[in-house]
Design an enzyme around this catalytic site. Structure first.
Site, PDB file in Angstrom:
ATOM      1  N   CYS A 194      -4.530 -30.766  36.013  1.00 11.72           N
ATOM      2  CA  CYS A 194      -4.711 -29.751  34.791  1.00 11.72           C
ATOM      3  C   CYS A 194      -5.224 -30.521  33.687  1.00 11.72           C
ATOM      4  CB  CYS A 194      -3.554 -28.813  34.684  1.00 11.72           C
ATOM      5  SG  CYS A 194      -3.420 -27.567  33.440  1.00 11.72           S
ATOM      6  N   ASP A 225      14.125 -35.056  14.412  1.00 10.14           N
ATOM      7  CA  ASP A 225      12.592 -35.173  13.977  1.00 10.14           C
ATOM      8  C   ASP A 225      12.672 -36.019  12.835  1.00 10.14           C
ATOM      9  OD1 ASP A 225       9.980 -34.747  14.180  1.00 10.14           O
ATOM     10  OD2 ASP A 225       9.924 -33.117  13.021  1.00 10.14           O
TER      11      ASP A 225
END
Length: 376
Positions: free
Chosen positions: A192, A134
Site C-alpha cells: 500500500c 511529545d
C-alpha cells in the site's frame, strides 16, 4: 503482583488505551534519524539536530542515569468528525483533528505523573522517572513500536493494528527494572502506498521518510517564517496541521472514535473548520480567548492568520477580500505579505494593494505586494 502487571493495569485505569514496556536502549531507528537530520529534512527545527539532543537519542542514560525501562502509552484522539462537505468547504479553514479539543499535553501529563508515583512507590527501590509528552529528545514512535504498541507506517506514523494511528504517545523513562514486552510479529503496510500518493506537497521522498520542509503540518505549525510560494497553492484549506496521510490509511478503519465526553471532541464545528471570513478578522485578544488551552494557542495569532490567508487565497472566493484588505495594515509584516498574496490569487483589491505598497517599509512584504499586483 509484579511491577509490570501493576504498570499495565494502572495505565489502563488512568484512561490510556495502549501501554507497552521496552528496555531503555537506543532506538533501532537511530541511524535513520541521523541520516534524516544530515539531509536537512528537519528544516528549521534546529533543536532536532542539536548535539545535546542527538546525544540523548543515542543513549537514554544521558537523560536519566541508570535508565533501565521505557513505559510507552497511547491515548486515542479519534472523535466523530463533522460532515465531509463542511471540512472540505474551501471557505472554511481546516484544522487537524488532534487539535479540535483540549491540548493533549495537559490531558496526558498529570496521568503519566500519577503512573510515575506508582512506579516509584511499588518498585523494589525508590525509582526515579522522567516523563515526556511529545517533548523529550527520544524517538518515541520507534520506541513505541519496540514496546509492542504498533508499527511505524510508510507515512512515518505509529499505527496500531487495533486502533489506527490517531494516537497521542507519552513516555516514562525509569531506572526501575520492568519486564519488557516480548517481541511479537506486527503487520505492516505491505504494498500500500495510499499515504505517499495522497500527500499534496509530495512530502515523502521515499516510504518511511518524511521531508518536514514539505509537510503541511510543518508549514502551518512549526515554520515561523513566510511559507514558500510554490507550496502555498498545495496547502488547500488547511490552517493548522494536516490529516491526509493518516485519513487515507486503510488501518484507520480500526480507529475507535470517542464520544462527546472526550476532551478531544470539538465543542462546536468551528473548532474543526472555522469560517475563513471569521478567522481573518480575529484580533489578538479574541484569538487568545478562543484558543486558550488548545494546541493552536502555541503558534500565536501571527502564524494562524498567516495560514488563514493562504487558505483564503486558495478558496476561489472573492468575497474573502473584504476580510483580507484590512490585513494589509496588520502590525505583522508576515500577515501583511500573505494577505497580499491571497488578494493577488483572488484577483481582488488592486487599489488597496497599491495603497499598501506606497506605505510599506518591510522589503519582503513590498515584494509580496508587488507580485500580487502583477498576479492580479
Amino acid at each position: 503482583m509484579n511491577l509490570r502487571k501493576r504498570v499495565i493495569e494502572s495505565a489502563v485505569e488512568l484512561g490510556f488505551n495502549l501501554v507497552g514496556i521496552a528496555p531503555a536502549v537506543p532506538s533501532p531507528q537511530l541511524n535513520a534519524y541521523l541520516a534524516w537530520i544530515s539531509a536537512g529534512m528537519h528544516g528549521t527545527l534546529a533543536y532536532m539536530a542539536r548535539d545535546d539532543r542527538v546525544k540523548r537519542r543515542r543513549d537514554l542514560n544521558t537523560i536519566l542515569p541508570g535508565a533501565r525501562s521505557l513505559v510507552v502509552v497511547g491515548l486515542d484522539y479519534a472523535v466523530s468528525a463533522p460532515p465531509a462537505d463542511v471540512l472540505n468547504d474551501p471557505t472554511r479553514g481546516r484544522i487537524s483533528n488532534y487539535a479540535w479539543g483540549a491540548d493533549y499535553h495537559t490531558v496526558m501529563l498529570p496521568r503519566l505523573l500519577t503512573l510515575c508515583e506508582m512506579i516509584a512507590r511499588e518498585s523494589a527501590r525508590a525509582a526515579t522517572c522522567r516523563v515526556y509528552v511529545d517533548t523529550g529528545a527520544i524517538l518515541e514512535r520507534s520506541h513505541a513500536a519496540t514496546a509492542g504498541i504498533g508499527f511505524v507506517g510508510k507515512n512515518t506514523m505509529l499505527i496500531s493494528p487495533r486502533r489506527g494511528s490517531y494516537l497521542f504517545l507519552g513516555e516514562i523513562i525509569t531506572d526501575a527494572e520492568i519486564e519488557p514486552d516480548s517481541s511479537t510479529a506486527m503487520p505492516g503496510c505491505g504494498r500500500c502506498t495510499r499515504c505517499l500518493e495522497a500527500c499534496p506537497t509530495a512530502a515523502f521522498p521515499a516510504p518511511y521518510v518524511l521531508d518536514a520542509r514539505l509537510c503541511i503540518s510543518y508549514l502551518t505549525i512549526e515554520l515561523r517564517d513566510s511559507i514558500p510560494h510554490d507550496l502555498r497553492p498545495k496547502m488547500r484549506n488547511w490552517v493548522y496541521g494536516c490529516d491526509i496521510c493518516q485519513a487515507v490509511c486503510p488501518w484507520q478503519r480500526f480507529s475507535q472514535p470517542a464520544g462527546k465526553d472526550s476532551p478531544f471532541h470539538p465543542i462546536r464545528i468551528e473548532r474543526a473548520a472555522p469560517s475563513l471570513d471569521w478567522l481573518l478578522r480575529l484580533g489578538e485578544r479574541e484569538f487568545e480567548d478562543v484558543y486558550r488551552g488548545s494546541p493552536i494557542e502555541r503558534i500565536t495569532r501571527e502564524r494562524f492568520i498567516r495560514n488563514a490567508c493562504v487558505a483564503a487565497g486558495n478558496s476561489g472566493a472573492p468575497s474573502l477580500s473584504r476580510a483580507l484588505i484590512p490585513l494589509l495594515s496588520d502590525p505583522s509584516a508576515m500577515i501583511r505579505g500573505h494577505a497580499a498574496w491571497a488578494l493577488g490569487r483572488l484577483r481582488q483589491g488592486k487599489d488597496a494593494l497599491r495603497a499598501a505598497l506606497s506605505r510599506e517599509t518591510d522589503p519582503a512584504t513590498k515584494q509580496e505586494i508587488d507580485l500580487a499586483l502583477k498576479d492580479g
